[in-house]
Design an enzyme around this catalytic site. Sequence first.
Site, PDB file in Angstrom:
ATOM      1  N   LEU A  48      25.757  13.660 -31.495  1.00 58.37           N
ATOM      2  CA  LEU A  48      25.239  13.816 -32.848  1.00 58.37           C
ATOM      3  C   LEU A  48      24.814  15.264 -33.034  1.00 58.37           C
ATOM      4  O   LEU A  48      24.122  15.826 -32.177  1.00 58.37           O
ATOM      5  CB  LEU A  48      24.035  12.904 -33.102  1.00 58.37           C
ATOM      6  CG  LEU A  48      24.289  11.455 -33.511  1.00 58.37           C
ATOM      7  CD1 LEU A  48      22.964  10.720 -33.638  1.00 58.37           C
ATOM      8  CD2 LEU A  48      25.080  11.355 -34.793  1.00 58.37           C
ATOM      9  N   ASP A  49      25.219  15.881 -34.137  1.00 56.79           N
ATOM     10  CA  ASP A  49      24.786  17.241 -34.431  1.00 56.79           C
ATOM     11  C   ASP A  49      23.263  17.287 -34.561  1.00 56.79           C
ATOM     12  O   ASP A  49      22.632  16.286 -34.914  1.00 56.79           O
ATOM     13  CB  ASP A  49      25.399  17.733 -35.743  1.00 56.79           C
ATOM     14  CG  ASP A  49      26.900  17.928 -35.641  1.00 56.79           C
ATOM     15  OD1 ASP A  49      27.388  18.136 -34.521  1.00 56.79           O
ATOM     16  OD2 ASP A  49      27.581  17.882 -36.683  1.00 56.79           O
ATOM     17  N   PRO A  50      22.656  18.472 -34.336  1.00 62.65           N
ATOM     18  CA  PRO A  50      21.207  18.586 -34.518  1.00 62.65           C
ATOM     19  C   PRO A  50      20.735  18.160 -35.905  1.00 62.65           C
ATOM     20  O   PRO A  50      19.663  17.578 -36.044  1.00 62.65           O
ATOM     21  CB  PRO A  50      20.953  20.080 -34.276  1.00 62.65           C
ATOM     22  CG  PRO A  50      22.042  20.491 -33.334  1.00 62.65           C
ATOM     23  CD  PRO A  50      23.244  19.699 -33.764  1.00 62.65           C
ATOM     24  N   ALA A  52      21.918  15.803 -37.729  1.00 57.51           N
ATOM     25  CA  ALA A  52      22.046  14.361 -37.897  1.00 57.51           C
ATOM     26  C   ALA A  52      20.932  13.612 -37.185  1.00 57.51           C
ATOM     27  O   ALA A  52      20.336  14.092 -36.220  1.00 57.51           O
ATOM     28  CB  ALA A  52      23.400  13.896 -37.371  1.00 57.51           C
TER      29      ALA A  52
END
Length: 321
Positions: A48-50, A52
């Site tokens: 998960l991207d930061p 998100a």
Amino acid sequence: MNAPRRKPGSTTSGLVLIDKPQGWTSHDAVARTRRLANTRKVGHAGTLDPMATGLLILGINSSTRLLTYVVGLDKEYLATIRLGAATTTDDAEGEELTRAAAGVVDGVSATAIAAGIQGLTGAISQRPSAVSAIKVDGKRAYARVRAGEDVELPARPVTVSEFDLVSSTRVDGFLDLEVRVVCSSGTYIRALARDLGDTLDVGGHLTSLRRTRIGPFVIDAADPLDQLDVASALIGPADAASRLFGRLDLSEEQAIDLGHGKRIDAPEGSADAGPIAAVDPSGRLVGLVEYRAGQAKSIVNFPPDAPMAEPVGPAAAEDAS
């Protein structure tokens, strides 16, 4: 000064469901869980991207072997797509590339939005964002972009099984769409935002993203990272594998035979299939098996667990930064 003392590393295994907060990387979550579980053997399934938030599945010790099967499961997201501007990263963290006039955005009809969403539903060809973690000649695409390179990733097939508009709100000349997406592994929600904006000729990017489901695992069962107690949150290997696959309950003799690499008889009438979770009479996951020609053959073995050890000293309270 001596380093804080720790008890010997734990071999307790299982899956842990984390509700990742915004601003943390998936690596941050793994690092914190390693400290809490007192083991180096922690991995995650699906970055998960930061920016998100939401469901991150971690495997501990031997259960990291299950992550291979978790990564490819379908996923569900709740997201906000902002129509009216495109960015360098296809999300709110990038620099603005283009902005449509407010009047142009106001002219986008509900019918056009519905048609655009429909065109991005089903089996589609999607060009991943240039700042994705996909490797290009051994180097992450986002690292090449940050180094000043122009990166154009090839399109690849993905499946968006559900793409629903939940609500829409006009904000400062933009149109924010709250959407729900169910998709195959490898689908980029940022790319859906970009492509919908392109289809409507106004530009688009993602302003929020929350993962709510991975296969049979849902966000409602996840623990906030800052409240995580690994021992109580742990989904045991047999439970986790039984949720992912079918289950074969073994006799004691069958469990011993599988543990020694022998084949056993599959249940009568079983079709060729696998993986199947093979569980002994005590409830321990012996391994994953596959049925072939009336027999069950082990494809992944799982060792017995030892009790979980607790960290000792100040290191137990450390957070990832």
